[in-house]
Scaffold this motif. Structure first.
Motif, short mmCIF file in Angstrom:
data_model
loop_
_atom_site.label_atom_id
_atom_site.label_comp_id
_atom_site.label_asym_id
_atom_site.label_seq_id
_atom_site.Cartn_x
_atom_site.Cartn_y
_atom_site.Cartn_z
N GLU A 213 0.86 -1.14 -0.02
CA GLU A 213 0.02 -0.08 0.02
C GLU A 213 0.82 1.23 0.00
N GLY A 214 2.09 1.24 0.58
CA GLY A 214 2.93 2.59 0.61
C GLY A 214 4.06 1.91 1.34
N ILE A 215 5.35 2.98 0.96
CA ILE A 215 6.46 2.80 1.69
C ILE A 215 7.05 3.75 2.56
N VAL A 216 8.07 3.54 3.36
CA VAL A 216 8.67 4.43 4.08
C VAL A 216 10.02 4.41 3.71
N ILE A 217 10.84 5.61 3.37
CA ILE A 217 12.02 5.58 3.11
C ILE A 217 13.00 5.93 4.22
N THR B 113 7.20 14.86 -0.53
CA THR B 113 6.68 14.13 0.38
C THR B 113 6.77 14.87 1.78
N GLU B 114 6.86 14.04 2.84
CA GLU B 114 7.31 14.58 4.26
C GLU B 114 7.91 13.84 5.18
N VAL B 115 8.52 14.60 6.15
CA VAL B 115 9.23 13.83 7.18
C VAL B 115 8.56 13.22 8.01
N LEU B 116 8.66 11.77 8.44
CA LEU B 116 8.01 11.18 9.38
C LEU B 116 8.47 11.02 10.49
N GLY B 117 9.71 11.59 10.59
CA GLY B 117 10.76 11.24 11.96
C GLY B 117 11.98 11.34 11.93
N LYS B 118 12.68 12.00 12.80
CA LYS B 118 14.12 12.27 12.93
C LYS B 118 14.54 11.51 14.18
N HIS C 230 11.81 -6.19 21.62
CA HIS C 230 10.37 -6.28 21.73
C HIS C 230 10.08 -5.24 22.87
N ALA C 231 10.97 -4.93 23.60
CA ALA C 231 10.88 -3.96 24.72
C ALA C 231 11.11 -2.40 24.31
N VAL C 232 11.41 -2.16 22.98
CA VAL C 232 11.92 -0.80 22.67
C VAL C 232 10.49 -0.10 22.35
N GLU C 233 10.28 1.17 23.01
CA GLU C 233 9.24 2.01 22.56
C GLU C 233 9.98 3.63 21.89
N ASN C 234 9.84 3.37 20.53
CA ASN C 234 10.59 4.59 19.85
C ASN C 234 9.67 5.55 19.34
N GLU C 235 9.40 6.32 20.44
CA GLU C 235 8.28 7.42 20.26
C GLU C 235 8.65 8.46 19.06
N TYR C 236 9.88 8.38 18.65
CA TYR C 236 10.25 9.29 17.48
C TYR C 236 9.50 8.97 16.07
N LEU C 237 8.79 8.04 16.15
CA LEU C 237 8.35 7.34 14.80
C LEU C 237 6.70 7.53 15.01
N ASP C 238 6.26 8.11 15.95
CA ASP C 238 4.60 8.26 16.36
C ASP C 238 4.11 9.09 14.89
N LYS C 239 4.65 9.98 14.41
CA LYS C 239 4.02 10.64 13.30
C LYS C 239 4.14 9.61 12.07
N ALA C 240 4.98 8.67 12.00
CA ALA C 240 5.12 7.71 10.98
C ALA C 240 3.85 6.86 11.27
N VAL C 241 3.65 6.32 12.29
CA VAL C 241 2.55 5.51 12.70
C VAL C 241 1.25 6.16 12.45
N GLU C 242 0.97 7.44 12.68
CA GLU C 242 -0.13 8.15 12.36
C GLU C 242 -0.53 8.07 10.64
N LYS C 243 0.67 8.34 10.16
CA LYS C 243 0.35 8.23 8.63
C LYS C 243 0.05 6.82 8.09
N ILE C 244 0.76 5.93 8.72
CA ILE C 244 0.53 4.72 8.17
C ILE C 244 -1.21 4.25 8.52
N VAL C 245 -1.63 4.69 9.60
CA VAL C 245 -2.83 4.14 10.24
C VAL C 245 -3.94 5.28 9.25
N GLY C 246 -3.72 6.33 9.01
CA GLY C 246 -4.26 7.09 8.03
C GLY C 246 -5.24 7.83 8.87
#
Length: 275
Positions: A171-175, A237-242, A259-275
């Motif tokens: 459906e889409g890619i993240v570079i 396009t747009e920046v989804l995380g730094k 499995h224990a890592v919580e990478n909050e720097y990618l929350d914008k990417a998650v929002e984009k994926i979920v739509g």
């Protein structure tokens, strides 16, 4: 219904709707016991930018939000996902296919390392065989019910990425990129390949953006100043995380405890994926 062409009466106009002239889909059928709703590819134009790290981080964040998630490790010659999650094979094979192995946070993982006698065995295969293996990870693996399947691509624009784009319903890619100036060209290559394959580019994630000084908190640009904003502006396009360099994340990956890592720097990417 489209009219079939005959060899005796064929013209440009009469062939417009001929089924034989329509492009045929190259998508492979998923395993009959799989129900995967969304497929997202994680790509990079070159190696060493943290593509697998981004893949696993996104998968973790989605799982933490309650989604059913899987990772298809398409980097056949350089698989790292099983090591990061501490999962080991052999994967169980039955008549209907092969079961992926679940990480401690419930993420389903399939990788060539889970099929080899030893995880440090090299995979010395030519391109077509690598590509066929990726297809089998879609057709033969029993993924069950998944909301999102993340595909960890090998770097570059070769056989395997091409096969994934043609054979899986991406459906889409993240570079994934890094701050070096050289990466501008590499990101453009990945972006243009997606365009040529008519794949939606969700955005760009920059890894190794900076290091936070443990003493004063200053942001140190270890790999030079970021160019990601100007790159995405050029591409539309747009920046989804730094993401900063975080030794704790690397330590978790080395210990098989990602499995224990919580990478909050990618929350914008998650929002984009979920739509």
């Amino acid at each position: 219904m489209a009219k079939e062409c005959s060899s005796t009466s064929c013209s440009k106009e009469s062939c417009e709707g001929c089924p034989s002239k329509q492009p045929k889909s190259m998508l492979e059928e998923m395993n009959s016991q799989s129900n995967v709703k969304h497929v997202i590819g994680i790509v990079s134009g070159k190696g060493g930018v943290g593509k697998s790290f981004v893949t696993a981080s996104l998968a973790n964040r989605m799982a933490q939000k309650g989604y059913k998630v899987g990772i298809l490790d398409a980097d056949i010659t350089g698989p790292s996902i099983p090591k990061m999650y501490g999962v080991k094979g052999p994967a169980q094979a039955v008549d209907a296919g092969i079961y992926p192995i679940e990480a401690k946070n419930g993420i389903k993982v399939m990788s060539v390392n889970l099929l080899l006698p030893r995880e440090d065995e090299p995979v010395i295969w030519r391109g077509p065989i690598l590509a066929n293996m990726v297809k089998q990870f879609w057709t033969d693996v029993i993924w069950g019910d998944l909301d999102y399947l993340f595909v960890d691509m090998p770097p570059g624009t070769g056989d395997v990425p091409l096969t994934v784009f043609q054979s899986l319903p991406v459906e889409g890619i993240v570079i994934v990129s890094s701050p070096q100036d050289l990466v501008k060209m590499i990101v453009r290559k990945a972006y243009k390949m997606a365009q040529m394959m008519k794949i939606n580019v969700l955005g760009v994630v920059e890894n190794y953006s900076y290091l936070v000084c443990p003493d004063c908190g200053k942001h140190i640009s270890v790999f030079g100043e970021s160019h990601i904003d100007e790159i995405v502006a050029e591409l539309g396009t747009e920046v989804l995380g730094k993401m900063p360099i975080n030794p704790l994340y690397a330590e978790a990956a080395d210990k098989g405890a990602f499995h224990a890592v919580e990478n909050e720097y990618l929350d914008k990417a998650v929002e984009k994926i979920v739509g």
